[in-house]
Design an enzyme around this catalytic site. Structure first.
Site, PDB file in Angstrom:
ATOM      1  CG  ASP A  31     -31.608  39.889   8.885  1.00 32.43           C
ATOM      2  OD1 ASP A  31     -32.103  40.407   9.897  1.00 32.43           O
ATOM      3  OD2 ASP A  31     -31.732  38.662   8.608  1.00 32.43           O
ATOM      4  CB  ILE A  32     -28.195  35.715   8.213  1.00 34.46           C
ATOM      5  CG1 ILE A  32     -27.372  34.610   7.567  1.00 34.46           C
ATOM      6  CG2 ILE A  32     -29.324  35.160   9.055  1.00 34.46           C
ATOM      7  CD1 ILE A  32     -26.571  33.786   8.562  1.00 34.46           C
ATOM      8  CG  ASN A  87     -39.315  42.925  15.421  1.00 35.91           C
ATOM      9  OD1 ASN A  87     -40.337  43.497  15.062  1.00 35.91           O
ATOM     10  ND2 ASN A  87     -38.542  42.271  14.577  1.00 35.91           N
ATOM     11  N   GLY A  93     -42.075  39.320  17.824  1.00 39.85           N
ATOM     12  CA  GLY A  93     -41.210  38.364  17.148  1.00 39.85           C
ATOM     13  C   GLY A  93     -39.725  38.609  17.351  1.00 39.85           C
ATOM     14  CD  GLN A  94     -35.950  41.758  21.213  1.00 41.21           C
ATOM     15  OE1 GLN A  94     -36.872  42.217  21.875  1.00 41.21           O
ATOM     16  NE2 GLN A  94     -34.685  42.073  21.447  1.00 41.21           N
ATOM     17  CG  HIS A 100     -31.699  44.009  16.455  1.00 44.43           C
ATOM     18  ND1 HIS A 100     -31.908  43.226  17.559  1.00 44.43           N
ATOM     19  CD2 HIS A 100     -32.541  43.539  15.502  1.00 44.43           C
ATOM     20  CE1 HIS A 100     -32.821  42.312  17.293  1.00 44.43           C
ATOM     21  NE2 HIS A 100     -33.230  42.479  16.045  1.00 44.43           N
ATOM     22  CG  LEU A 101     -32.085  50.976  14.950  1.00 49.66           C
ATOM     23  CD1 LEU A 101     -31.861  52.284  14.189  1.00 49.66           C
ATOM     24  CD2 LEU A 101     -33.228  51.122  15.893  1.00 49.66           C
ATOM     25  CG  HIS A 102     -35.022  44.552  11.764  1.00 47.96           C
ATOM     26  ND1 HIS A 102     -34.748  43.318  11.215  1.00 47.96           N
ATOM     27  CD2 HIS A 102     -35.302  44.335  13.073  1.00 47.96           C
ATOM     28  CE1 HIS A 102     -34.870  42.383  12.150  1.00 47.96           C
ATOM     29  NE2 HIS A 102     -35.207  42.970  13.286  1.00 47.96           N
TER      30      HIS A 102
HETATM   31  P1  5GP Z   1     -35.391  40.131  15.609  1.00 44.95           P
HETATM   32  O1  5GP Z   1     -36.417  39.097  15.254  1.00 44.95           O
HETATM   33  O2  5GP Z   1     -34.702  39.793  16.905  1.00 44.95           O
HETATM   34  O3  5GP Z   1     -35.922  41.528  15.572  1.00 44.95           O
HETATM   35  O4  5GP Z   1     -34.333  40.080  14.447  1.00 44.95           O
HETATM   36  C1  5GP Z   1     -33.210  39.255  14.478  1.00 44.95           C
HETATM   37  C2  5GP Z   1     -32.640  39.235  13.076  1.00 44.95           C
HETATM   38  O5  5GP Z   1     -31.328  38.718  13.148  1.00 44.95           O
HETATM   39  C3  5GP Z   1     -33.409  38.336  12.106  1.00 44.95           C
HETATM   40  O6  5GP Z   1     -33.891  39.124  11.013  1.00 44.95           O
HETATM   41  C4  5GP Z   1     -32.386  37.288  11.672  1.00 44.95           C
HETATM   42  O7  5GP Z   1     -32.482  36.959  10.307  1.00 44.95           O
HETATM   43  C5  5GP Z   1     -31.068  37.966  12.001  1.00 44.95           C
HETATM   44  N1  5GP Z   1     -30.000  37.054  12.354  1.00 44.95           N
HETATM   45  C6  5GP Z   1     -30.068  36.024  13.238  1.00 44.95           C
HETATM   46  N2  5GP Z   1     -28.885  35.395  13.329  1.00 44.95           N
HETATM   47  C7  5GP Z   1     -28.046  36.047  12.488  1.00 44.95           C
HETATM   48  C8  5GP Z   1     -26.668  35.863  12.151  1.00 44.95           C
HETATM   49  O8  5GP Z   1     -25.964  34.974  12.639  1.00 44.95           O
HETATM   50  N3  5GP Z   1     -26.139  36.725  11.246  1.00 44.95           N
HETATM   51  C9  5GP Z   1     -26.868  37.742  10.690  1.00 44.95           C
HETATM   52  N4  5GP Z   1     -26.244  38.533   9.818  1.00 44.95           N
HETATM   53  N5  5GP Z   1     -28.168  37.946  10.984  1.00 44.95           N
HETATM   54  C10 5GP Z   1     -28.750  37.101  11.875  1.00 44.95           C
END
Ligand code: 5GP
Length: 114
Positions: A31-32, A87, A93-94, A100-102
Protein backbone atom coordinates in the site's frame (compact mmCIF):
# COMPACT_ATOMS: atom_id res chain seq x y z
CA UNK A 1 -15.68 3.09 -21.62
CA UNK A 2 -15.16 3.33 -17.86
CA UNK A 3 -11.72 4.56 -16.79
CA UNK A 4 -9.40 1.90 -15.40
CA UNK A 5 -9.02 1.77 -11.65
CA UNK A 6 -5.60 2.56 -10.24
CA UNK A 7 -5.29 -1.13 -9.36
CA UNK A 8 -6.03 -2.14 -12.96
CA UNK A 9 -3.28 0.24 -14.05
CA UNK A 10 -0.88 -1.49 -11.64
CA UNK A 11 -1.94 -4.92 -12.99
CA UNK A 12 -1.34 -3.64 -16.52
CA UNK A 13 2.07 -2.21 -15.51
CA UNK A 14 1.02 1.31 -16.46
CA UNK A 15 2.03 2.65 -13.04
CA UNK A 16 4.66 1.22 -10.70
CA UNK A 17 4.02 -0.67 -7.49
CA UNK A 18 6.10 -2.70 -5.06
CA UNK A 19 4.74 -6.11 -6.06
CA UNK A 20 5.28 -8.88 -3.49
CA UNK A 21 3.24 -11.69 -5.09
CA UNK A 22 1.52 -12.41 -8.38
CA UNK A 23 -0.16 -15.35 -10.05
CA UNK A 24 -2.70 -15.86 -12.82
CA UNK A 25 -5.64 -14.67 -10.71
CA UNK A 26 -4.34 -11.97 -8.39
CA UNK A 27 -1.59 -9.53 -7.61
CA UNK A 28 -0.31 -8.27 -4.24
CA UNK A 29 1.61 -5.04 -3.73
CA UNK A 30 2.52 -2.71 -0.88
CA UNK A 31 0.00 0.00 0.00
CA UNK A 32 1.30 3.44 -0.90
CA UNK A 33 0.12 4.80 2.49
CA UNK A 34 0.88 1.95 4.90
CA UNK A 35 -1.17 1.71 8.09
CA UNK A 36 1.17 -0.90 9.62
CA UNK A 37 4.76 -2.08 9.13
CA UNK A 38 3.36 -4.59 6.63
CA UNK A 39 0.42 -3.34 4.54
CA UNK A 40 -0.18 -5.25 1.34
CA UNK A 41 -3.17 -5.05 -0.99
CA UNK A 42 -4.31 -8.30 -2.60
CA UNK A 43 -6.30 -7.62 -5.75
CA UNK A 44 -8.03 -9.98 -8.19
CA UNK A 45 -7.00 -9.48 -11.82
CA UNK A 46 -10.68 -9.77 -12.70
CA UNK A 47 -12.47 -6.49 -12.04
CA UNK A 48 -15.05 -6.82 -9.28
CA UNK A 49 -15.87 -3.35 -7.94
CA UNK A 50 -17.00 -4.10 -4.39
CA UNK A 51 -18.04 -7.01 -2.20
CA UNK A 52 -21.61 -6.08 -3.15
CA UNK A 53 -20.73 -6.97 -6.75
CA UNK A 54 -19.47 -10.47 -5.91
CA UNK A 55 -21.57 -13.21 -7.54
CA UNK A 56 -21.51 -16.97 -6.93
CA UNK A 57 -19.32 -17.28 -10.04
CA UNK A 58 -16.70 -15.15 -8.29
CA UNK A 59 -16.43 -17.42 -5.26
CA UNK A 60 -13.32 -19.28 -6.56
CA UNK A 61 -11.39 -16.07 -7.17
CA UNK A 62 -12.53 -14.51 -3.88
CA UNK A 63 -11.45 -17.63 -2.02
CA UNK A 64 -8.15 -17.58 -3.88
CA UNK A 65 -7.42 -14.11 -2.46
CA UNK A 66 -7.28 -15.69 1.00
CA UNK A 67 -4.87 -18.40 -0.17
CA UNK A 68 -2.71 -15.65 -1.63
CA UNK A 69 -2.94 -13.67 1.63
CA UNK A 70 -1.71 -16.68 3.57
CA UNK A 71 1.22 -17.08 1.16
CA UNK A 72 2.10 -13.40 1.37
CA UNK A 73 1.89 -13.41 5.18
CA UNK A 74 4.27 -16.38 5.33
CA UNK A 75 6.63 -14.79 2.82
CA UNK A 76 6.72 -11.54 4.81
CA UNK A 77 7.28 -13.32 8.13
CA UNK A 78 3.98 -12.55 9.86
CA UNK A 79 4.22 -15.60 12.13
CA UNK A 80 2.57 -13.74 15.01
CA UNK A 81 -0.59 -13.09 13.05
CA UNK A 82 -2.09 -10.42 10.88
CA UNK A 83 -5.34 -8.70 10.07
CA UNK A 84 -7.28 -8.86 6.80
CA UNK A 85 -9.69 -6.01 6.03
CA UNK A 86 -12.09 -5.49 3.15
CA UNK A 87 -13.76 -2.09 2.95
CA UNK A 88 -17.09 -2.06 1.12
CA UNK A 89 -18.73 1.20 0.18
CA UNK A 90 -18.57 4.76 1.49
CA UNK A 91 -19.36 4.05 5.15
CA UNK A 92 -16.34 1.73 5.30
CA UNK A 93 -14.17 4.25 3.46
CA UNK A 94 -13.62 2.25 0.27
CA UNK A 95 -11.63 4.51 -2.07
CA UNK A 96 -10.71 2.22 -4.96
CA UNK A 97 -13.62 0.50 -6.68
CA UNK A 98 -11.73 -2.71 -7.38
CA UNK A 99 -12.26 -5.22 -4.61
CA UNK A 100 -9.16 -5.93 -2.51
CA UNK A 101 -7.96 -7.40 0.74
CA UNK A 102 -5.81 -5.26 3.02
CA UNK A 103 -3.24 -7.53 4.69
CA UNK A 104 -1.87 -5.73 7.74
CA UNK A 105 0.80 -6.95 10.12
CA UNK A 106 3.94 -6.23 12.06
CA UNK A 107 2.17 -4.59 15.02
CA UNK A 108 -0.67 -5.25 17.46
CA UNK A 109 -4.16 -4.21 16.41
CA UNK A 110 -7.00 -3.01 18.58
CA UNK A 111 -10.58 -4.21 18.51
CA UNK A 112 -13.10 -2.95 17.55
CA UNK A 113 -11.46 -1.28 14.55
CA UNK A 114 -11.95 2.45 14.04
P1 5GP B 1 -9.73 1.24 0.21
O1 5GP B 1 -9.94 2.51 0.98
O2 5GP B 1 -10.36 1.33 -1.16
O3 5GP B 1 -10.14 0.02 0.96
O4 5GP B 1 -8.17 1.11 0.04
C1 5GP B 1 -7.48 1.64 -1.04
C2 5GP B 1 -6.01 1.61 -0.68
O5 5GP B 1 -5.26 1.79 -1.86
C3 5GP B 1 -5.58 2.72 0.28
O6 5GP B 1 -5.04 2.13 1.47
C4 5GP B 1 -4.54 3.52 -0.50
O7 5GP B 1 -3.46 3.94 0.29
C5 5GP B 1 -4.11 2.53 -1.57
N1 5GP B 1 -3.70 3.14 -2.82
C6 5GP B 1 -4.36 4.10 -3.51
N2 5GP B 1 -3.70 4.42 -4.63
C7 5GP B 1 -2.59 3.64 -4.65
C8 5GP B 1 -1.51 3.51 -5.58
O8 5GP B 1 -1.42 4.17 -6.61
N3 5GP B 1 -0.55 2.60 -5.27
C9 5GP B 1 -0.61 1.82 -4.15
N4 5GP B 1 0.39 0.96 -3.95
N5 5GP B 1 -1.61 1.92 -3.25
C10 5GP B 1 -2.60 2.82 -3.51
Amino acid sequence: MTAKTVFQRIIDREIPADIVYEDDRCIAFKDIHPAAPVHVLIVPKQLIATVNDVTPADEPVMGHLFSAAKAVAAKLGLAGGYRIVINCGPDAGQEVMHVHLHLLGGRKFGWPPG
